[in-house]
Scaffold this motif. Structure first.
Motif, PDB file in Angstrom:
ATOM      1  N   GLU A 148     -12.274 -26.554  34.379  1.00  0.00           N
ATOM      2  CA  GLU A 148     -13.328 -27.516  34.032  1.00  0.00           C
ATOM      3  C   GLU A 148     -14.638 -27.053  34.666  1.00  0.00           C
ATOM      4  OE1 GLU A 148     -13.469 -30.599  32.410  1.00  0.00           O
ATOM      5  OE2 GLU A 148     -11.376 -31.302  32.271  1.00  0.00           O
ATOM      6  N   HIS A 167     -13.224 -26.222  29.771  1.00  0.00           N
ATOM      7  CA  HIS A 167     -13.695 -27.590  29.509  1.00  0.00           C
ATOM      8  C   HIS A 167     -15.061 -27.768  30.169  1.00  0.00           C
ATOM      9  CE1 HIS A 167      -9.545 -29.412  28.833  1.00  0.00           C
ATOM     10  NE2 HIS A 167      -9.185 -28.420  29.608  1.00  0.00           N
ATOM     11  N   ASP A 171     -15.569 -30.173  23.846  1.00  0.00           N
ATOM     12  CA  ASP A 171     -16.082 -29.328  24.926  1.00  0.00           C
ATOM     13  C   ASP A 171     -15.417 -27.944  24.891  1.00  0.00           C
ATOM     14  OD1 ASP A 171     -13.836 -31.146  25.742  1.00  0.00           O
ATOM     15  OD2 ASP A 171     -13.827 -29.924  27.545  1.00  0.00           O
ATOM     16  N   HIS A 210     -11.475 -26.367  24.964  1.00  0.00           N
ATOM     17  CA  HIS A 210     -10.758 -27.594  24.590  1.00  0.00           C
ATOM     18  C   HIS A 210     -10.939 -27.848  23.088  1.00  0.00           C
ATOM     19  CE1 HIS A 210      -9.889 -32.012  26.042  1.00  0.00           C
ATOM     20  NE2 HIS A 210      -9.035 -31.595  25.128  1.00  0.00           N
ATOM     21  N   HIS A 237     -11.364 -33.490  21.484  1.00  0.00           N
ATOM     22  CA  HIS A 237     -12.563 -33.245  22.291  1.00  0.00           C
ATOM     23  C   HIS A 237     -13.289 -31.966  21.850  1.00  0.00           C
ATOM     24  CE1 HIS A 237     -11.580 -35.892  26.034  1.00  0.00           C
ATOM     25  NE2 HIS A 237     -11.477 -36.544  24.892  1.00  0.00           N
TER      26      HIS A 237
HETATM   27 ZN   LIG Z   1     -11.962 -31.008  27.867  1.00  0.00          ZN
END
Ligand SMILES: [Zn+2]
Length: 212
Positions: free
Chosen positions: A99, A36, A193, A183, A191
């Motif tokens: 992330e 992400h 990303d 993601h 989403h």
């Molecule tokens: Zn994400």
């Protein structure tokens, strides 16, 4: 295979933002890494951990290193994916989520750049950042058997939002998937990303790390 085999903590990751006590999650045997981008410039609070991934990588632009924070064990489900009732499982389907602090949005990149706010635009990540991420993927491969492969399509944000660009997996593809994805590839999610990250470059770095 027994559950939670292999080392559960990424070496040197900071565990001062640990959420597994509050959100125990499901024990798993991971075979997927989901990437992400946070769309922010600092370590998020993740609503007190309610929407946290397993790990967060914060770029230090001065030392040219990623500072890793770990929030859940590697083989414990985290919480950054949407999961609809019915359909497929997402967070709990043997997935370790990371992330990356920064943005995948060209608009946000332009705004931050014009305002003089230092950041990483992940689709144009500097080599050191990509290399440090590749080291994590190589570790996940060596210690947790996550294959160093993934989807062919990594469309740029915002085209990567939703599924019009054809990158999003079907439930069937997702259930069978083992490897590294974003993601943007996970079903039941919209989403986009991490956008057009240099995935082939990332895998190349990861394989080179294995050869060391
Ligand atoms: Zn994400």
């Amino acid at each position: 295979m027994t559950e939670k085999s292999g080392p559960q903590h990424y070496p040197h990751a900071d565990r001062t933002h640990w959420y597994q006590t509050r959100f125990p999650g499901d024990s798993m045997e991971v075979n997927v890494v989901v990437l992400h981008t946070t769309e922010g410039r600092t370590l998020p609070d993740y609503d007190g951990g309610a929407i946290a991934p397993n790990l967060t990588a914060v770029p230090d632009l001065t030392t040219r290193k990623l500072k890793w924070y770990q929030h859940f064990d590697i083989d414990v489900s985290s919480r950054a994916l949407r999961n609809l009732s019915g359909g497929v499982e997402t967070n709990t389907l043997n997935v370790c989520q990371a992330e990356l602090v920064g943005t995948c949005s060209p608009d946000t990149h332009r705004k931050w750049r014009d305002a003089g706010k230092a950041h990483v635009f992940w689709p144009e990540a500097p080599a050191w950042a990509l290399l440090e991420l590749a080291r994590f993927l190589a570790w996940m491969h060596e210690e947790h058997d996550v294959p160093l492969r993934g989807p062919a399509l990594w469309p740029a944000y915002p085209q990567s939002f939703g599924s019009k660009a054809g990158q999003r997996m079907s439930g069937r593809e997702w259930n069978a998937f083992k490897g590294v994805c974003g993601h943007t590839h996970v079903p039941e999610n919209d989403h986009g990303d991490p956008g057009a990250i240099d995935f082939s470059g990332l895998l190349k770095f990861a394989r080179e790390t294995l050869d060391d």
